[in-house]
Design a protein around this motif. Structure first.
Motif, short mmCIF file in Angstrom:
data_model
loop_
_atom_site.label_atom_id
_atom_site.label_comp_id
_atom_site.label_asym_id
_atom_site.label_seq_id
_atom_site.Cartn_x
_atom_site.Cartn_y
_atom_site.Cartn_z
N GLY A 291 0.79 -1.24 0.00
CA GLY A 291 0.00 0.00 0.00
C GLY A 291 0.81 1.27 0.00
O GLY A 291 0.28 2.36 -0.19
N SER A 292 2.12 1.16 0.20
CA SER A 292 2.91 2.38 0.37
C SER A 292 4.37 2.11 0.02
O SER A 292 4.79 0.94 -0.07
CB SER A 292 2.80 2.84 1.84
N GLY A 293 5.13 3.15 -0.17
CA GLY A 293 6.59 3.07 -0.26
C GLY A 293 7.11 2.04 -1.25
O GLY A 293 6.68 1.98 -2.41
N MET A 294 8.06 1.23 -0.78
CA MET A 294 8.72 0.27 -1.67
C MET A 294 7.76 -0.80 -2.15
O MET A 294 7.84 -1.24 -3.30
CB MET A 294 9.89 -0.38 -0.95
N GLY A 295 6.85 -1.24 -1.29
CA GLY A 295 5.88 -2.28 -1.68
C GLY A 295 5.02 -1.79 -2.84
O GLY A 295 4.79 -2.51 -3.81
N SER B 253 -1.15 -6.68 -1.29
CA SER B 253 -1.69 -6.93 0.04
C SER B 253 -1.16 -5.91 1.04
O SER B 253 -0.02 -5.45 0.93
CB SER B 253 -1.31 -8.35 0.47
N ASP B 254 -2.01 -5.57 1.99
CA ASP B 254 -1.60 -4.59 3.01
C ASP B 254 -2.58 -4.72 4.18
O ASP B 254 -3.62 -5.37 4.08
CB ASP B 254 -1.64 -3.17 2.43
N ILE B 255 -2.20 -4.05 5.27
CA ILE B 255 -3.06 -4.02 6.45
C ILE B 255 -4.09 -2.89 6.32
O ILE B 255 -5.05 -2.82 7.09
CB ILE B 255 -2.20 -3.87 7.72
N GLU C 294 -7.74 1.02 2.53
CA GLU C 294 -7.72 2.23 1.70
C GLU C 294 -6.51 2.22 0.77
O GLU C 294 -6.59 2.51 -0.42
CB GLU C 294 -7.66 3.43 2.66
N ARG C 295 -5.35 1.85 1.32
CA ARG C 295 -4.12 1.83 0.52
C ARG C 295 -4.16 0.74 -0.55
O ARG C 295 -3.68 0.94 -1.66
CB ARG C 295 -2.91 1.60 1.44
N ILE C 296 -4.74 -0.40 -0.20
CA ILE C 296 -4.86 -1.49 -1.17
C ILE C 296 -5.69 -1.03 -2.36
O ILE C 296 -5.35 -1.28 -3.51
CB ILE C 296 -5.57 -2.72 -0.54
N ALA D 1 -4.53 -8.14 4.49
CA ALA D 1 -3.91 -9.15 5.37
C ALA D 1 -2.91 -8.48 6.30
O ALA D 1 -2.09 -7.67 5.87
CB ALA D 1 -3.21 -10.23 4.55
N ASN D 2 -3.02 -8.84 7.57
CA ASN D 2 -2.01 -8.46 8.55
C ASN D 2 -1.00 -9.61 8.59
O ASN D 2 -1.34 -10.71 9.02
CB ASN D 2 -2.68 -8.28 9.92
N VAL D 3 0.23 -9.35 8.13
CA VAL D 3 1.19 -10.46 7.99
C VAL D 3 1.58 -11.08 9.34
O VAL D 3 2.10 -12.19 9.37
CB VAL D 3 2.48 -10.04 7.23
N ASN E 46 8.12 -10.49 0.36
CA ASN E 46 7.88 -10.19 1.77
C ASN E 46 8.44 -8.80 2.05
O ASN E 46 9.63 -8.65 2.33
CB ASN E 46 8.57 -11.23 2.66
N ASN E 47 7.57 -7.82 1.93
CA ASN E 47 8.02 -6.43 2.04
C ASN E 47 7.50 -5.72 3.29
O ASN E 47 8.17 -4.83 3.81
CB ASN E 47 7.58 -5.67 0.78
N ALA E 48 6.31 -6.12 3.78
CA ALA E 48 5.72 -5.39 4.91
C ALA E 48 6.69 -5.36 6.09
O ALA E 48 7.30 -6.38 6.43
CB ALA E 48 4.40 -6.05 5.33
N ALA F 246 14.83 -4.30 18.46
CA ALA F 246 13.85 -5.21 17.85
C ALA F 246 13.94 -5.18 16.33
O ALA F 246 13.92 -6.22 15.67
CB ALA F 246 12.43 -4.85 18.31
N TYR F 247 14.09 -3.97 15.78
CA TYR F 247 14.17 -3.85 14.31
C TYR F 247 15.42 -4.53 13.79
O TYR F 247 15.37 -5.33 12.85
CB TYR F 247 14.16 -2.36 13.92
N VAL F 248 16.55 -4.23 14.42
CA VAL F 248 17.83 -4.79 13.96
C VAL F 248 17.83 -6.31 14.13
O VAL F 248 18.27 -7.06 13.24
CB VAL F 248 19.01 -4.11 14.71
N PRO G 194 17.88 -2.36 1.80
CA PRO G 194 17.88 -0.92 1.48
C PRO G 194 18.52 -0.12 2.62
O PRO G 194 18.47 -0.52 3.79
CB PRO G 194 16.39 -0.57 1.36
N GLY G 195 19.09 1.02 2.23
CA GLY G 195 19.55 1.99 3.23
C GLY G 195 18.39 2.94 3.51
O GLY G 195 17.26 2.51 3.70
N GLY G 196 18.67 4.23 3.50
CA GLY G 196 17.59 5.21 3.73
C GLY G 196 16.78 5.42 2.46
O GLY G 196 17.34 5.72 1.41
N VAL G 197 15.48 5.23 2.55
CA VAL G 197 14.60 5.40 1.38
C VAL G 197 13.43 6.30 1.79
O VAL G 197 12.84 6.11 2.87
CB VAL G 197 14.07 4.03 0.88
N ASN G 198 13.13 7.28 0.95
CA ASN G 198 12.03 8.22 1.22
C ASN G 198 10.68 7.52 1.10
O ASN G 198 10.20 7.30 -0.01
CB ASN G 198 12.06 9.37 0.21
N THR G 199 10.08 7.16 2.22
CA THR G 199 8.76 6.53 2.23
C THR G 199 8.00 7.03 3.46
O THR G 199 8.55 7.76 4.30
CB THR G 199 8.86 4.99 2.34
N ALA G 200 6.78 6.50 3.60
CA ALA G 200 5.95 6.90 4.75
C ALA G 200 6.46 6.34 6.07
O ALA G 200 6.00 6.73 7.14
CB ALA G 200 4.51 6.42 4.51
#
Ligand SMILES: NC(=O)c1ccc[n+]([C@@H]2O[C@H](COP(=O)([O-])OP(=O)(O)OC[C@H]3O[C@@H](n4cnc5c(N)ncnc54)[C@H](O)[C@@H]3O)[C@@H](O)[C@H]2O)c1
Length: 250
Positions: free
Chosen positions: A14-18, A35-37, A40-42, A61-63, A88-90, A154-156, A185-191
Motif C-alpha cells: 500500500g505504500s513506499g517500496m511495496g 496486500s496490506d493491512i 484504503e491503501r490497497i 492481510a495483517n502479515v 515479503n516487504n511489509a 527489535a528492528y535490527v 535498502p539503506g535510507g529510502v524516502n517513504t511513509a
C-alpha cells in the motif's frame, strides 16, 4: 516484458517500496496481488495498477497473523491459480529503542510483522512452489539486517533474523528450483519515517555515529527487486543485495 503472466504477491504493497514494486511488476506483465493491512491503501494501489493497464487484486492481510497470511495465499490461488513470486516487504520500524528499554509487547509486535510474517508467507507458498519445482521469494530486509546501529534492538534483530531466514531458505530449497534472496535498502524516502513518533535518545545517538544516510527513492529499490524476481537472476540465490547509495561502503 520481464514478468509476463507471473503471479506475484507483494505484502505491504500500500505504500513506499511495496507500492513501487507492485506497480513496476505489473508494468512488466505480472498479475499482482497487492496486500496490506490498510484497505484504503490497497484500493489505491490496485486502482492505479488497473488504470495503467495492469492486472491487480487487492487483498487485506495483517502479515503478523498466520490466518490472514493463509487466506492471502488461498485467495491468490483461487484468483490466479498459483503463486510464482512472493515479495515479503511489509515491515515496521521501532523508534530506535535499545534492548535496555524495550518492552515485551513492543518486541513481539516488531518481530511479529518483520520476521513472523515472512516466515508464515514463505512456509505457505513453498508448498505451491515445491509442486511446480520453481519459485522466487524476495525478502525486503534492511542494512539494519547487516549492521547494529541502523534501528532499535527489535528492528535490527528482526532484520538480521530475516536475512538468516533468507539464507536458510535459499540453501535448503535452491536445489528444488526455488530462489530466495534479500534486499538491504539503506535510507529510502517513504511513509515509514512518519512512524518514528518518539525516537529514543540513546538509540539515536548510536545511529548518529553511523553517519548520515544518502536517501534513495522507492522505485530504485523496486528495480533491484525486479532483477531478483526475473529470470535474469537465475543463478542468484541466497544473496543480500544492498541498495543504500553507498552508506555502508565506508
Ligand atoms: N524506508 C526505509 O528507509 C527502509 C530502509 C530499509 C528497509 N526498509 C524496509 O522496507 C520495507 C518497506 O518499508 P517502506 O519504507 O516502504 O514503508 P511504508 O511505511 O511506506 O510501507 C509499509 C507498508 O506496510 C504496511 N504494513 C505495516 N504493517 C503491516 C502488517 N502487519 N501487515 C501488512 N502490511 C503492513 C503499511 O500499511 C504500509 O502500507 C519494510 O520492511 C522496511 O523495514 C525501509
Amino acid at each position: 516484458m520481464r514478468l509476463s503472466d507471473k503471479v506475484v504477491i507483494v505484502t505491504g504493497a500500500g505504500s513506499g517500496m511495496g507500492r513501487a514494486i507492485a506497480e513496476l511488476f505489473a508494468k512488466e506483465g505480472a498479475k499482482v496481488v497487492a496486500s496490506d493491512i490498510s484497505e484504503e491503501r490497497i484500493n489505491e494501489v490496485s486502482t492505479s495498477i488497473k488504470e495503467a493497464g495492469g492486472e491487480a487484486l487487492g487483498i487485506l492481510a495483517n502479515v503478523a497473523k498466520e490466518s490472514d497470511v493463509q487466506q492471502l495465499i488461498d485467495r491468490t490461488v483461487q484468483a490466479y491459480g498459483t503463486v510464482d513470486i512472493l515479495v515479503n516487504n511489509a515491515g515496521i520500524m521501532d523508534n530506535f529503542i535499545p534492548v535496555g528499554e524495550v518492552t515485551h509487547e513492543h518486541w513481539e509486535r516488531v518481530l511479529g510483522v518483520n520476521l513472523n510474517g515472512p516466515m508464515y508467507a514463505s512456509r505457505a507458498v513453498l508448498k505451491i512452489m515445491l509442486e511446480k519445482g520453481k519459485g522466487v521469494i524476495i525478502n525486503n530486509a534492511s542494512v539494519g539486517g547487516l549492521f547494529g546501529a541502523r534501528g532499535g534492538a527489535a528492528y535490527v534483530a528482526s532484520k538480521h533474523a530475516l536475512i538468516g531466514l533468507t539464507k536458510n531458505t535459499a540453501a535448503v530449497y535452491g536445489s528444488k528450483g526455488i530462489r530466495t534472496n534479500a534486499i538491504a535498502p539503506g535510507g529510502v524516502n517513504t511513509a515509514i519515517s512518519g512512524t518514528i513518533t518518539a525516537p529514543n535518545q540513546l538509540g539515536m545517538e548510536a545511529i548518529g555515529r553511523a553517519g548520515s544516510a544518502p536517501m534513495g527513492e522507492a522505485q530504485e529499490i523496486a528495480y533491484a527487486a525486479l532483477f531478483l524476481a526475473s529470470d535474469e537472476s537465475s543463478f542468484v540465490n541466497g544473496v543480500v543485495l544492498t541498495a543504500d547509495g553507498g552508506w555502508t561502503a565506508h
